[in-house]
Design a protein around this motif. Structure first.
Motif, PDB file in Angstrom:
ATOM      1  N   TYR A 236       0.864  -1.184   0.000  1.00  0.00           N
ATOM      2  CA  TYR A 236       0.000   0.000   0.000  1.00  0.00           C
ATOM      3  C   TYR A 236       0.893   1.225   0.000  1.00  0.00           C
ATOM      4  O   TYR A 236       1.842   1.311   0.784  1.00  0.00           O
ATOM      5  CB  TYR A 236      -0.903   0.006   1.229  1.00  0.00           C
ATOM      6  CG  TYR A 236      -1.520   1.366   1.511  1.00  0.00           C
ATOM      7  CD1 TYR A 236      -2.546   1.866   0.714  1.00  0.00           C
ATOM      8  CD2 TYR A 236      -1.050   2.155   2.558  1.00  0.00           C
ATOM      9  CE1 TYR A 236      -3.107   3.113   0.969  1.00  0.00           C
ATOM     10  CE2 TYR A 236      -1.595   3.406   2.823  1.00  0.00           C
ATOM     11  CZ  TYR A 236      -2.624   3.871   2.028  1.00  0.00           C
ATOM     12  OH  TYR A 236      -3.163   5.121   2.261  1.00  0.00           O
ATOM     13  N   GLN A 237       0.618   2.176  -0.889  1.00  0.00           N
ATOM     14  CA  GLN A 237       1.403   3.402  -0.987  1.00  0.00           C
ATOM     15  C   GLN A 237       0.502   4.616  -0.808  1.00  0.00           C
ATOM     16  O   GLN A 237      -0.557   4.723  -1.422  1.00  0.00           O
ATOM     17  CB  GLN A 237       2.098   3.481  -2.353  1.00  0.00           C
ATOM     18  CG  GLN A 237       2.895   4.779  -2.556  1.00  0.00           C
ATOM     19  CD  GLN A 237       3.501   4.869  -3.945  1.00  0.00           C
ATOM     20  OE1 GLN A 237       3.341   3.969  -4.773  1.00  0.00           O
ATOM     21  NE2 GLN A 237       4.199   5.953  -4.219  1.00  0.00           N
ATOM     22  N   ASN A 238       0.934   5.527   0.072  1.00  0.00           N
ATOM     23  CA  ASN A 238       0.221   6.786   0.266  1.00  0.00           C
ATOM     24  C   ASN A 238       1.161   7.925  -0.077  1.00  0.00           C
ATOM     25  O   ASN A 238       2.272   8.016   0.469  1.00  0.00           O
ATOM     26  CB  ASN A 238      -0.258   6.909   1.719  1.00  0.00           C
ATOM     27  CG  ASN A 238      -1.006   8.206   1.964  1.00  0.00           C
ATOM     28  OD1 ASN A 238      -0.419   9.276   2.045  1.00  0.00           O
ATOM     29  ND2 ASN A 238      -2.320   8.093   2.078  1.00  0.00           N
ATOM     30  N   THR A 239       0.726   8.804  -0.994  1.00  0.00           N
ATOM     31  CA  THR A 239       1.531   9.931  -1.446  1.00  0.00           C
ATOM     32  C   THR A 239       0.794  11.226  -1.154  1.00  0.00           C
ATOM     33  O   THR A 239      -0.393  11.357  -1.497  1.00  0.00           O
ATOM     34  CB  THR A 239       1.803   9.834  -2.955  1.00  0.00           C
ATOM     35  OG1 THR A 239       2.394   8.561  -3.253  1.00  0.00           O
ATOM     36  CG2 THR A 239       2.741  10.938  -3.405  1.00  0.00           C
TER      37      THR A 239
ATOM     38  N   ASP B 270       6.038  10.301   0.645  1.00  0.00           N
ATOM     39  CA  ASP B 270       5.147   9.143   0.601  1.00  0.00           C
ATOM     40  C   ASP B 270       5.597   8.116   1.637  1.00  0.00           C
ATOM     41  O   ASP B 270       6.697   8.207   2.185  1.00  0.00           O
ATOM     42  CB  ASP B 270       5.070   8.518  -0.796  1.00  0.00           C
ATOM     43  CG  ASP B 270       6.306   7.688  -1.173  1.00  0.00           C
ATOM     44  OD1 ASP B 270       7.100   7.330  -0.283  1.00  0.00           O
ATOM     45  OD2 ASP B 270       6.482   7.398  -2.361  1.00  0.00           O
TER      46      ASP B 270
ATOM     47  N   ASN C 164      -3.760   7.315  -2.871  1.00  0.00           N
ATOM     48  CA  ASN C 164      -3.703   5.984  -2.280  1.00  0.00           C
ATOM     49  C   ASN C 164      -3.626   4.930  -3.375  1.00  0.00           C
ATOM     50  O   ASN C 164      -4.431   4.940  -4.309  1.00  0.00           O
ATOM     51  CB  ASN C 164      -4.958   5.719  -1.437  1.00  0.00           C
ATOM     52  CG  ASN C 164      -5.094   6.710  -0.306  1.00  0.00           C
ATOM     53  OD1 ASN C 164      -4.574   6.510   0.777  1.00  0.00           O
ATOM     54  ND2 ASN C 164      -5.811   7.819  -0.556  1.00  0.00           N
TER      55      ASN C 164
END
Length: 336
Positions: A163-166, A331, A171
């Motif tokens: 999971y990547q949050n920037t 991120d 998302n």
């Protein structure tokens, strides 16, 4: 933002014992525990840079920690194969069945399950770990398949994902469907309240050609629901290892069904500077109004076995005039 800073702090200061620790009623002693008996704990400590044998009576000890056990508990995976190295330098490969405060249950191919006391373990690491010139193993790079926005030609293994949050609002989730094909998707958070949410999809192929050379390709696609779509169709080549590599890419952007006549070029790289830190750069050369416009980036990645945090800056000739250091990029990624 507070959540991101908390994650960054935990990555930087996460406990990583380099020596065994004995906590007594009056002091804390660091060294290498060599033997446990019901009455005493024997250990090697350094005095004037020389190893000295000593012991501490159990009655004076409040608690003790083996460095190898503490490190292993934080990151071990029962499905992975490990290499166990004894103080004499003997190596045994197997899987970890269980860990407790003073020993490891280790399943080997020929001996079955054996219990190894912690003081008889010089080192234990995953078989696929990175071993730098210092000789001590590091956990594998948890985020080798991407730089900042753009990918490398390395692919997630089947069943892996992250999971990547920037910038808090973007998302993404990516999952390895096979060892050579992954697919991802996500959305931009604020647009979900406007009635026209922005969604993303990122299918990707990646496969090794030689030990140090991999090829890949895919689509970075964005869709404004009910309005338009845009993205880039790309191919990439990566040279190096998952710890130190460079990637060159070429792609054609599109808006709806109209494909650009001139390609976008990318040049990226990463190098692992320590067990928990890498330097990352991702650079784009974009066709604009008949000429090419370069956008560069430079940053740092802090990480643990299953998590990473990026802080970087994007810059160009125009940005430099206004903000000389560049536009900040932030991120975090959680691998599963």
């Amino acid at each position: 933002m507070r959540k991101i800073l908390t994650i960054l702090f935990s990555v930087i200061v996460s406990v990583s014992y380099s020596q065994d620790i004995i906590i007594t009623k009056s002091d804390t002693v660091e060294g290498k525990i060599t033997q446990l008996t019901p009455e005493k704990i024997y250990l090697l400590i350094k005095k004037q840079n020389k190893p000295v044998k000593t012991h501490i009576h159990r009655s004076a000890i409040l608690d003790f920690h083996f460095a190898v056990i503490e490190e292993l508990m934080a990151e071990y995976d029962s499905l992975q194969t490990y290499v166990l190295v004894t103080p004499e330098g003997n190596e045994t490969r197997g899987k970890i069945e269980a860990i407790n405060k003073t020993s490891v249950e280790f399943r080997t191919e020929y001996l079955g399950v054996v219990v190894v006391e912690a003081y008889n373990i010089q080192q234990i690491y995953r078989q696929d770990s990175y071993v730098p010139r210092s000789g001590k193993s590091w956990f594998p790079n948890p985020n080798s398949t991407r730089y900042l926005f753009g990918p490398s030609a390395y692919n997630l293994e089947k069943g892996e994902g992250y999971y990547q949050n920037t910038y808090v609002f973007l998302n993404m989730v990516n999952v390895g469907v096979t060892d050579y094909f992954s697919v991802g998707g996500g959305f931009e958070f604020i647009s979900t309240f406007t009635g026209n949410p922005i969604a993303f999809i990122t299918p990707k192929l990646g496969f090794p050609v030689t030990e140090k050379f991999s090829l890949g390709g895919g689509i970075l696609a964005g869709v404004l629901t009910g309005e338009a779509s845009a993205g880039i169709i790309y191919s990439i080549a990566t040279y190096g290892s998952k710890e130190h590599n460079i990637t060159a890419g070429l792609g054609y952007g599109y808006i709806d069904r109209e494909l650009s006549s001139r390609p976008v070029l990318t040049f990226s790289g990463m190098t692992r500077a320590g067990q928990r830190v890498s330097f990352v750069t991702e650079n784009w050369i974009v066709p604009i109004n008949g000429s090419y416009y370069p956008v560069i980036s430079y940053g740092m990645r802090l990480f643990g076995p299953k998590m990473s945090f990026d802080i970087a800056f994007f810059n160009s000739s125009d940005i430099f005039e206004e903000i000389f250091i560049g536009i900040p990029y932030v991120d975090f990624v959680i691998k599963f």
